[in-house]
Scaffold this active site. Structure first.
Site, mmCIF file in Angstrom:
data_model
loop_
_atom_site.group_PDB
_atom_site.id
_atom_site.type_symbol
_atom_site.label_atom_id
_atom_site.label_comp_id
_atom_site.label_asym_id
_atom_site.label_seq_id
_atom_site.Cartn_x
_atom_site.Cartn_y
_atom_site.Cartn_z
ATOM 1 N N ARG A 88 0.610 -1.055 -0.138
ATOM 2 C CA ARG A 88 -0.063 -0.180 -0.163
ATOM 3 C C ARG A 88 0.929 1.222 -0.568
ATOM 4 O O ARG A 88 2.080 0.962 -0.070
ATOM 5 C CB ARG A 88 -0.377 0.182 1.092
ATOM 6 C CG ARG A 88 -0.209 -0.060 2.290
ATOM 7 C CD ARG A 88 -0.844 0.908 3.595
ATOM 8 N NE ARG A 88 -0.286 0.345 4.925
ATOM 9 C CZ ARG A 88 0.931 1.256 5.563
ATOM 10 N NH1 ARG A 88 0.923 2.407 4.668
ATOM 11 N NH2 ARG A 88 1.124 0.797 6.999
ATOM 12 N N GLY A 89 -0.036 2.058 -0.132
ATOM 13 C CA GLY A 89 0.938 3.976 -0.243
ATOM 14 C C GLY A 89 1.239 3.618 1.164
ATOM 15 O O GLY A 89 0.571 3.493 2.271
ATOM 16 N N GLY A 90 2.115 4.979 1.637
ATOM 17 C CA GLY A 90 2.150 5.275 2.405
ATOM 18 C C GLY A 90 3.499 5.071 3.520
ATOM 19 O O GLY A 90 4.252 3.929 3.058
ATOM 20 N N THR A 93 2.574 2.488 9.958
ATOM 21 C CA THR A 93 1.017 2.078 10.623
ATOM 22 C C THR A 93 1.794 1.047 11.651
ATOM 23 O O THR A 93 1.865 0.395 11.624
ATOM 24 C CB THR A 93 -0.070 2.565 10.076
ATOM 25 O OG1 THR A 93 -0.860 3.300 10.755
ATOM 26 C CG2 THR A 93 -0.134 1.778 9.121
ATOM 27 N N GLY A 165 -3.935 4.154 3.611
ATOM 28 C CA GLY A 165 -2.992 4.021 2.291
ATOM 29 C C GLY A 165 -3.697 3.093 1.713
ATOM 30 O O GLY A 165 -4.254 1.952 1.972
ATOM 31 N N ILE A 177 -8.688 2.301 4.730
ATOM 32 C CA ILE A 177 -8.472 3.232 6.205
ATOM 33 C C ILE A 177 -8.401 2.495 7.398
ATOM 34 O O ILE A 177 -8.517 1.372 7.830
ATOM 35 C CB ILE A 177 -9.545 4.787 6.171
ATOM 36 C CG1 ILE A 177 -10.910 3.734 6.124
ATOM 37 C CG2 ILE A 177 -9.810 4.766 4.396
ATOM 38 C CD1 ILE A 177 -11.839 4.110 7.438
ATOM 39 N N CYS A 194 3.692 7.685 9.657
ATOM 40 C CA CYS A 194 3.281 8.032 8.402
ATOM 41 C C CYS A 194 4.709 9.396 8.149
ATOM 42 O O CYS A 194 4.355 10.059 7.680
ATOM 43 C CB CYS A 194 1.890 8.634 8.637
ATOM 44 S SG CYS A 194 0.741 7.356 8.793
#
Length: 232
Positions: A88-90, A93, A165, A177, A194
Site C-alpha cells: 500500500r501507499g504510505g 502505521t 493507505g 483506512i 506516517c
C-alpha cells in the site's frame, strides 16, 4: 486551518448503475497476512467481473505495517510487534484492537478512474463519520490522513485520528483506512506514524467520545453512503 473536504452532496464517486457495495464486518481479530490474501483474491474477482465491490471492516491483533515509502529508521522498537511489509501507499502505521480498519475494494472503472478523487472521497468519508460524533476533523496539505485540532490553556496541537493507505490495481482499489476508536495509543510509540514527528495521534476515546465499534461502524456506513453510494 483544516482543508475543506470533498463535498458529497452530489458525489462524483457514485456508480452510475447504482449497484450496491457489499458491506462486511468480520468478528474477532483477523491476522494481517490472511486479510491481504483475502483482499488479493477479491480484487482479482472484481477485476474479472466475478464479484461485487466490498468494504471489509475488521480489527487486527497488534502489529505494524510498512508501506512502500516506509523508512527503516521510523521503526523505533523492532521487537515490540510483528512488522508486515505491504504494497500500500504510505509509511509505517499501527493496527490493533480498538481500531477500526476498513479495507475498501472498489471498482474505479465505474467511479471515474480518478485516484486523487478517490482519496479525497476516503477523506470525506472519514470526516463525515467523525462529524456524526460531533468531532470536527479535516485534512492537511502535505499530510496524509485525517486530523483534529486540540487546544487547552496555553497550548494547541494537531493529532491524527485516522490513516489512509491504498493501492490500485487495474483500477480496483484495496487496502484502505483505519479509524482510532479506542486503541491503546501507547502502541504507536514503537514507530514514527506516517513519518511525521511533530504531531501526535488521538482516538475518539481520547477526545472524550464514548463509542464502541458498533457505533463507529454505523457512523462509517452512513457517511460512506453519502460519498460512495448504497451498500448491501
Amino acid at each position: 486551518m483544516l482543508a475543506e473536504p470533498l463535498s458529497a452532496a452530489v458525489s462524483p464517486l457514485f456508480r452510475p448503475d447504482g449497484r450496491a457495495v457489499e458491506w462486511v464486518v468480520a468478528p474477532g481479530y483477523v491476522p494481517y497476512d490472511d486479510a491481504v490474501a483475502e483482499m488479493e483474491a477479491r480484487v482479482a474477482a472484481i477485476s474479472a467481473g466475478d464479484a461485487a465491490e466490498r468494504v471489509w471492516l475488521l480489527e487486527h491483533p497488534p502489529l505494524y505495517t510498512a508501506g512502500v515509502s516506509a523508512k527503516d529508521t521510523d521503526l523505533l522498537d523492532t521487537g515490540r510487534f510483528p512488522v508486515h511489509r505491504t504494497g500500500r501507499g504510505g509509511q509505517f502505521t499501527y493496527h490493533g484492537p480498538g481500531q477500526r480498519v476498513a479495507y475498501v475494494m472498489l471498482d474505479l472503472n465505474a467511479r471515474g478512474k480518478d485516484v486523487r478523487g478517490f482519496v479525497r472521497g476516503l477523506e470525506a468519508w472519514l470526516t463525515g463519520a467523525l462529524a456524526e460524533f460531533g468531532v470536527e476533523a479535516g485534512v492537511r496539505d502535505g499530510r496524509v490522513g485525517v486530523w483534529v485540532e486540540r487546544k487547552g490553556p496555553g497550548w494547541a496541537r494537531e493529532d491524527k485520528i485516522a490513516a489512509i493507505g491504498v493501492k490500485v490495481r487495474k483500477w480496483v482499489s484495496f487496502h484502505g483506512i483505519s479509524l482510532n476508536v479506542e486503541p491503546d495509543l501507547t502502541h504507536f510509540d514503537g514507530i514514527v506514524p506516517c513519518g511525521i514527528t511533530e504531531h501526535g495521534v488521538t482516538s475518539l476515546l481520547d477526545l472524550g467520545v464514548i463509542a464502541g465499534m458498533d457505533e463507529a461502524d454505523a457512523a462509517l456506513k452512513a457517511s460512506f453512503r453519502r460519498v460512495f453510494g448504497p451498500v448491501a
